[in-house]
Structures are given as structure tokens and as C-alpha cells.
Design a protein around this motif. Structure first.
Motif, PDB file in Angstrom:
ATOM      1  N   UNK A  68       0.837  -1.202   0.000  1.00 16.92           N
ATOM      2  CA  UNK A  68       0.000   0.000   0.000  1.00 16.92           C
ATOM      3  C   UNK A  68       0.880   1.263   0.000  1.00 16.92           C
ATOM      4  N   UNK A  69       2.035   1.148   0.640  1.00 15.94           N
ATOM      5  CA  UNK A  69       2.934   2.304   0.733  1.00 15.94           C
ATOM      6  C   UNK A  69       3.790   2.472  -0.531  1.00 15.94           C
ATOM      7  N   UNK A  70       3.581   1.607  -1.510  1.00 17.86           N
ATOM      8  CA  UNK A  70       4.234   1.833  -2.793  1.00 17.86           C
ATOM      9  C   UNK A  70       5.276   0.806  -3.205  1.00 17.86           C
ATOM     10  N   UNK A  71       5.552  -0.174  -2.336  1.00 21.60           N
ATOM     11  CA  UNK A  71       6.548  -1.186  -2.708  1.00 21.60           C
ATOM     12  C   UNK A  71       5.956  -2.120  -3.761  1.00 21.60           C
ATOM     13  N   UNK A  72       6.832  -2.682  -4.575  1.00 19.37           N
ATOM     14  CA  UNK A  72       6.388  -3.656  -5.566  1.00 19.37           C
ATOM     15  C   UNK A  72       6.646  -5.047  -5.002  1.00 19.37           C
ATOM     16  N   UNK A  73       5.574  -5.803  -4.799  1.00 14.54           N
ATOM     17  CA  UNK A  73       5.708  -7.122  -4.172  1.00 14.54           C
ATOM     18  C   UNK A  73       5.692  -8.206  -5.256  1.00 14.54           C
ATOM     19  N   UNK A  74       6.604  -9.140  -5.114  1.00 14.33           N
ATOM     20  CA  UNK A  74       6.645 -10.236  -6.078  1.00 14.33           C
ATOM     21  C   UNK A  74       6.946 -11.553  -5.361  1.00 14.33           C
ATOM     22  N   UNK A  75       6.192 -12.584  -5.681  1.00 13.65           N
ATOM     23  CA  UNK A  75       6.509 -13.886  -5.083  1.00 13.65           C
ATOM     24  C   UNK A  75       7.718 -14.470  -5.807  1.00 13.65           C
ATOM     25  N   UNK A  76       8.670 -14.961  -5.031  1.00 15.00           N
ATOM     26  CA  UNK A  76       9.853 -15.571  -5.647  1.00 15.00           C
ATOM     27  C   UNK A  76      10.076 -16.943  -5.026  1.00 15.00           C
ATOM     28  N   UNK A  77      11.091 -17.648  -5.513  1.00 14.43           N
ATOM     29  CA  UNK A  77      11.368 -18.980  -4.978  1.00 14.43           C
ATOM     30  C   UNK A  77      12.846 -19.111  -4.602  1.00 14.43           C
ATOM     31  N   UNK A  78      13.089 -19.665  -3.421  1.00 10.99           N
ATOM     32  CA  UNK A  78      14.451 -20.024  -3.009  1.00 10.99           C
ATOM     33  C   UNK A  78      14.432 -21.539  -2.798  1.00 10.99           C
ATOM     34  N   UNK A  79      14.590 -22.300  -3.897  1.00 11.78           N
ATOM     35  CA  UNK A  79      14.288 -23.737  -3.852  1.00 11.78           C
ATOM     36  C   UNK A  79      15.116 -24.554  -2.854  1.00 11.78           C
ATOM     37  N   UNK A  80      16.314 -24.069  -2.478  1.00  8.93           N
ATOM     38  CA  UNK A  80      17.134 -24.896  -1.583  1.00  8.93           C
ATOM     39  C   UNK A  80      16.956 -24.578  -0.101  1.00  8.93           C
ATOM     40  N   UNK A  81      15.946 -23.753   0.215  1.00  9.04           N
ATOM     41  CA  UNK A  81      15.706 -23.360   1.603  1.00  9.04           C
ATOM     42  C   UNK A  81      15.632 -24.553   2.556  1.00  9.04           C
ATOM     43  N   UNK A  82      14.958 -25.607   2.127  1.00 12.27           N
ATOM     44  CA  UNK A  82      14.749 -26.737   3.045  1.00 12.27           C
ATOM     45  C   UNK A  82      16.058 -27.456   3.423  1.00 12.27           C
ATOM     46  N   UNK A 108      20.790 -19.311  -4.953  1.00 15.71           N
ATOM     47  CA  UNK A 108      19.348 -18.981  -4.930  1.00 15.71           C
ATOM     48  C   UNK A 108      19.157 -17.516  -4.549  1.00 15.71           C
ATOM     49  N   UNK A 109      19.873 -17.131  -3.503  1.00 15.58           N
ATOM     50  CA  UNK A 109      19.706 -15.779  -2.956  1.00 15.58           C
ATOM     51  C   UNK A 109      20.280 -14.733  -3.918  1.00 15.58           C
ATOM     52  N   UNK A 110      21.460 -15.001  -4.458  1.00 17.58           N
ATOM     53  CA  UNK A 110      22.060 -14.073  -5.435  1.00 17.58           C
ATOM     54  C   UNK A 110      21.103 -13.847  -6.603  1.00 17.58           C
ATOM     55  N   UNK A 111      20.486 -14.938  -7.038  1.00 20.06           N
ATOM     56  CA  UNK A 111      19.563 -14.858  -8.177  1.00 20.06           C
ATOM     57  C   UNK A 111      18.331 -14.016  -7.823  1.00 20.06           C
ATOM     58  N   UNK A 112      17.842 -14.197  -6.609  1.00 25.72           N
ATOM     59  CA  UNK A 112      16.657 -13.434  -6.177  1.00 25.72           C
ATOM     60  C   UNK A 112      16.950 -11.939  -6.216  1.00 25.72           C
TER      61      UNK A 112
END
Lengths: 96, 488
Positions: free
Chosen positions: B289-303, B390-394
Motif C-alpha cells: 500500500x505504501x508503494x513497494x512492488x511485491x513479487x513472489x519468488x522462490x528459493x528452492x534450496x531453503x529446506x 538462490x539468494x544471489x539470483x533473487x
């Protein structure tokens, strides 16, 4: 199947210079087995072509000039020693 | 409002203007400690006389109109794994219970140069190994929001001291979440800087490739001010970076338009605490609402991060903790008649270390031992690369990532202590940050129905702490979670 036996635990404790009680050996055998089974999930991944990361920074050797600087005084260094004698750390006999 | 309830920037201003003295502030902090410390147990060592002496010196400087820093005269609590010359540094371990530091850690030296007032050393999990501060050899710290629950760990004493107004500022250390998780569970702000941002010289080493010192504070401005003082290159830590230190207060901008925020789907899993999920999702909606752009991403190796961490951190710890053998400092076993040096080592370490430390030394030694090195240690290092990639790519398409800090709010004392694996999984959302070396913050973002704090985690690229502070500051300006105080 167990990943680790009590005998392994005794061997590792020896390497780590840890004296463990019988009770601790039993407990750690069980707990380490559980943890090792959990970390086995890493084998789901094929890492043949992946390079290991030991450190996140792209640092190579960090050198400094070979200059003599003041170090901690002997007296201050020995202040925390459990046993000392004549300006040295004192330990039990090393060579039989 | 009492002085000890104010933020550091408020106190710093008052001291600078001469409206209050550092001595008055320090006394109000100790008055609070005398009142609540018996129930909270945040501290292992208190140094009241030295603190008051230091405070009077600052007041003297102000009377003489000397130039002082913005945090001059502000009382600060230090986690008991950082060295202050002449003060005990126990790491909450029996093996170091009588160890008096013979020198100052670099962060301490810098804070001394800026005239902060040290009030004491805070309780922690022994050698920073734990997520509840229950692994301290000396005492159990209670969460100020609910005395039957844990404050988080390993910097639980520092977080509890801030939450209960026993300290104005605190330092903690973070190897797998040890600043952010207790900050989350105690409802305070906690920042883990980029690896290499803050010198580790004089911080007792746990896992050297992951450890980093950072602030625990009452709000974001205090966090920025403290970061200004502790950041920067130090020739005594070869892993500290010679990278310019900005004025972090300049990033306290109340505007996040066009900031790209990634929300990793792996951090919102089935079975997670519903109240935590709701609060974090509400926070994300507010930022949008405050203006940020939200996007769902994936960090597949989190588990895989927890498994990687508990192999690498324990391997490094088994090597770092080899130095405690009863020779140069610390406790030596008094069992009569050591026949040999080795026997003395074994007795000393067997007596001096607690359960969790022994367990981790054992696990780390095993992972490094002949025949298992490739299968465990090397494998974990390779998966660390995957987690980091994963994180670098995000960050190619996001400026920062937002997640919950901890999958649950605080839990009952004793609830997980007999199940190490269950305890390890408390760190599931904080560990990847350390593996990748990036900075991360936890800020308050809500409360459960049972009135337990919930924390929001913001992660960003290496050395981009300014992005974190900007987003956190904007969020803070539109909420008042950080102003709530526990009733104690």
C-alpha cells in the motif's frame, strides 16, 4: 539402520578430547544418529558439478607489513592461567 | 515516562542539550535492573560502579563543552561473548566462568571512543549455541512478555534487557539467527550486518565463516546510530571489509515507492503458526500500500539450509573450541593426579562444557573426521553454494526479501530442550542469511492473541544495510508495535 554406534561416539570423543560419562555416550549416540539421519537429506541433491563455499567473501590471502608491534604483556597474558610458574604456563608432564 | 524507557536517540539528545546527565540515565537503568532482574535474568555480570564512573566522565566532558558523539552517555548491555578489558567474559560457560578479558574487542574500543556506558554482560546460550538461552550454564532468562517462555537465543539476554527497559542499547552476535530470532521473540529490533561489515576481533569465535556482531535496539533509528559506530574495516580482523561506511541515519527515509520486495514462497509453509503468517502477510500488504512492488519468488534450496548449517557451524566450532583445554585460560579440571596432559584436557573439557556444546563438538568432529569429510563437510559446503546462488539470483530482480523471522512465537521454557533437532528447526528462517553472508533485520510486526511478539525479517544484498533500514523505518513510521511495552 543406525548411522552411528556407541563405538563411533567413543572414537569421536577421543578425537575431540572430551571425557564422556556412560550416560552421555548413550544419549549422544541416539541424538547424533537422529541428526545424521536428518542431514542425510543433502544427498537428495546432485552436487557433482557444484563448487564448495567455505567463505562468502572473495578474499585471498590478506597480508600485512611484517613490523614489530607491541603485544600483550607476559604478566597480563598469564593472569588467566589456571597454573603458572616462572613466567610460563604450567602443565602436567607431557613426555613419559 | 521514565528515562530508562526512552530510546537511545532521545536520551542522546537530552544529554547533549544538558537536560539530563548520563549519570541520571545510568542510575535509572540500574534502578530498573534492581526491580526486574530477579524475574528476567538478562545479565550474567553487572558493572554498576564502573558504569557510574564512566557516566560521570561523559557528564564532565559535556560540562566542558567537548565535542561528543550522538550516543555519548547512553547505557549499553553487551552479550557475554565480547571482550571488555578487565571484565569477565564467560560465554555463559563453566569453562570460562573466571575468565577476565585482558583487552577490548574492536567494537568495545569503538564504543568507548564514543563514550557509551557499559552496564553489564548479558546471558546467552553457552558459546552462542542455542535458540532459547536455556543452554546457559548459569541461569535461565525469561521472556519479558511471558515469564514462562524463552526469550529466544542465543542473544536472549540482550533481547530481554532491551524489551524490559533494563538497557537502552545492546550488542548481540548472530551465527544462524542469534540476534534476529531473540529480537523477534522479545519484540525488539535486531540487525545482523553483512559478513565483514563489523570486526569480529574480540568476539569469542563460534563459527568463524558465519559469526557477525550487531545491534539490538528499541527502534530503527537507534539501530542506524549504533551501526554508524561499530561498522568498518579493522586490521585485526582479516575478514572485515574495507568498504565505505555510510551515515546510516541518512537511509531513514519514509518512502518505499518502487522498492522491489521479494516474498519467498518457501518461507510460508503448511503447518506454520497461523498468527505469525497473518501478521507477516498484513505487513507485506501494508508495504505494498505504501508503494513497494511485491513479487513472489522462490528459493528452492531453503529446506536444506538447516542441515548445511548444522554440519558447517559445528565443524567450525569443533576447531574453534579446541583452545579450551585448561592451559592458557579458563577452568582446569581439579581431578587429582592427572597422569598425562591428554587426560587433563579430556577431564577439563568433559567437566567444563555443557550438553549442547559437547553435542556440537562431537557432530563437528565427526563431520570432519577421516572417511566422513566428503560425505558430510564437503557435501554441506557444496549445498551452501546452492543456497547462496538462490539468494544471489533473487537479488537480480528484488531489492530485498521479506519473511517471518521465526516460524513460531516464543515457546515454553523446557519445551524443546530435550529434542536438539526440534530446537535446530527454530532457526529455519534465519540460517540462509548467514550461509550467504547477507544482512538481515528483525522488526516487530504484531502480537499473538496471547500477547507474544511476532517479528518480520527483511533481507538484502551484501553491504546494502541502507535498503533494510529504509524499508524498516518506513514500516515503523506507519505502525506502533515497537512502542508496546511488556507489563512486568
Amino acid at each position: 539402520m543406525s548411522k552411528i554406534t556407541k563405538k563411533d561416539v567413543e572414537y569421536v570423543a577421543k578425537l575431540a578430547r572430551l571425557k564422556l560419562s556412560e550416560k552421555e555416550k548413550e544419549k549422544f549416540t541416539k541424538q547424533l544418529d537422529q541428526i545424521l539421519k536428518y542431514v542425510d537429506k543433502l544427498n537428495e541433491l546432485d552436487t557433482k558439478k557444484v563448487k564448495p563455499t567455505s567463505h562468502v567473501l572473495p578474499l585471498k590471502n590478506v597480508f600485512r607489513e611484517d613490523k614489530i608491534k607491541k603485544s600483550l604483556e607476559v604478566e597480563k597474558t598469564l593472569e588467566n592461567a589456571p597454573e603458572k610458574a616462572r613466567g610460563f604456563f604450567k602443565v602436567p608432564k607431557v613426555i613419559e | 515516562m521514565k528515562l530508562n524507557e526512552l530510546t537511545a536517540h532521545e536520551i542522546g539528545e537530552l544529554i547533549k542539550k544538558g537536560e539530563v546527565s548520563s549519570e541520571e540515565v545510568t542510575k535509572s537503568v540500574f534502578k530498573r535492573i534492581e526491580k526486574v532482574e530477579k524475574t528476567i535474568n538478562s545479565f550474567v555480570t553487572l558493572i554498576k560502579d564502573e558504569a557510574l564512573k564512566q557516566a560521570r566522565l561523559v557528564d564532565e566532558k559535556i560540562r566542558k563543552k567537548e565535542k561528543i558523539s550522538p550516543l555519548a552517555g547512553v547505557p549499553i548491555a553487551i552479550k557475554d561473548n565480547m571482550c571488555i578489558d578487565g571484565v569477565l567474559t564467560t560465554c555463559s560457560s563453566k569453562i570460562l566462568e573466571n575468565f577476565k578479558s585482558p583487552y577490548d574487542a574492536t567494537v568495545i574500543k569503538r564504543l568507548k571512543e564514543n563514550d557509551l556506558v557499559f552496564i553489564g554482560k548479558t546471558n546467552m546460550d553457552e558459546f552462542a549455541m542455542g535458540s532459547s538461552t536455556e543452554n546457559s550454564a548459569f541461569k535461565i532468562t525469561h521472556n519479558p512478555w511471558n515469564l514462562e517462555t524463552i526469550p529466544g537465543g542465543s542473544s536472549g539476554g540482550s533481547a530481554a534487557a532491551i524489551a524490559s527497559d533494563e538497557a537502552i542499547l545492546a550488542l548481540g552476535s548472530d551465527t544462524g539467527g542469534s540476534i534476529r530470532q531473540p529480537a523477534s521473540l522479545c519484540g525488539v529490533v535486531g540487525l545482523k550486518p553483512t559478513y565483514g561489515r563489523v570486526s569480529r576481533y574480540g568476539l569469542v569465535a563460534f563459527a568463524s565463516s558465519l559469526d557477525q556482531i550487531g545491534p539490538l535496539t528499541k527502534d530503527i533509528r537507534d539501530c542506524a546510530l549504533l551501526m554508524n559506530l561499530i561498522s568498518g574495516y579493522d586490521e585485526r580482523d582479516s575478514t572485515s571489509c574495507d568498504y565505505p561506511v555510510p551515515d546510516y541515519t541518512k537511509s531513514l527515509i519514509n518512502d518505499i515507492k518502487e522498492v522491489r520486495i521479494g516474498v519467498p514462497k518457501e518461507y510460508f509453509v503448511k503447518g506454520m503458526d497461523e498468527e505469525v503468517e497473518k501478521s507477516v502477510k498484513d505487513a507485506i500488504r501494508l508495504l505494498e500500500k505504501l508503494g513497494a512492488k511485491i513479487e513472489e519468488i522462490s528459493l528452492p534450496h531453503t529446506e536444506y539450509a538447516v542441515a548445511v548449517y548444522y554440519l558447517l557451524a559445528t565443524a567450525e566450532a569443533s576447531s574453534n573450541l579446541a583452545r579450551y583445554e585448561g592451559v592458557k585460560y579458563g577452568r582446569r579440571s581439579q581431578v587429582a593426579g592427572h597422569r598425562s596432559l591428554i587426560e587433563m584436557y579430556e577431564e577439563t573439557r568433559g567437566e567444563g562444557f555443557g550438553d549442547e556444546v559437547k553435542r556440537r563438538i562431537m557432530l563437528g568432529t565427526y563431520a570432519l573426521s577421516a572417511g566422513y569429510y566428503d560425505a558430510y563437510y564437503l557435501k554441506a559446503q557444496k549445498v551452501r553454494t546452492l543456497v547462496k546462488e538462490d539468494i544471489d539470483k533473487a537479488f537480480e530482480k528484488c531489492d530485498c526479501l521479506i519473511t517471518p523471522t521465526s516460524p513460531t512465537p516464543s515457546f515454553k521454557i523446557g519445551e524443546k530442550i530435550d529434542d536438539p533437532l526440534k530446537m535446530y528447526l527454530s532457526d529455519i528462517f534465519t540460517i540462509s542469511t548467514n550461509l550467504a553472508g547477507i544482512p538481515g533485520i528483525s522488526i516487530p510486526c504484531g502480537f499473538t492473541k496471547a500477547d507474544l511478539p511476532i517479528g518480520l525479517q527483511i533481507l538484502t544484498k551484501p553491504f546494502a544495510e541502507e535498503t533494510i533500514l529504509r524499508v524498516a523505518h518506513t514500516y515503523e513510521q506507519h505502525t506502533d508495535w515497537h512502542k508496546r511495552k511488556p507489563r512486568i
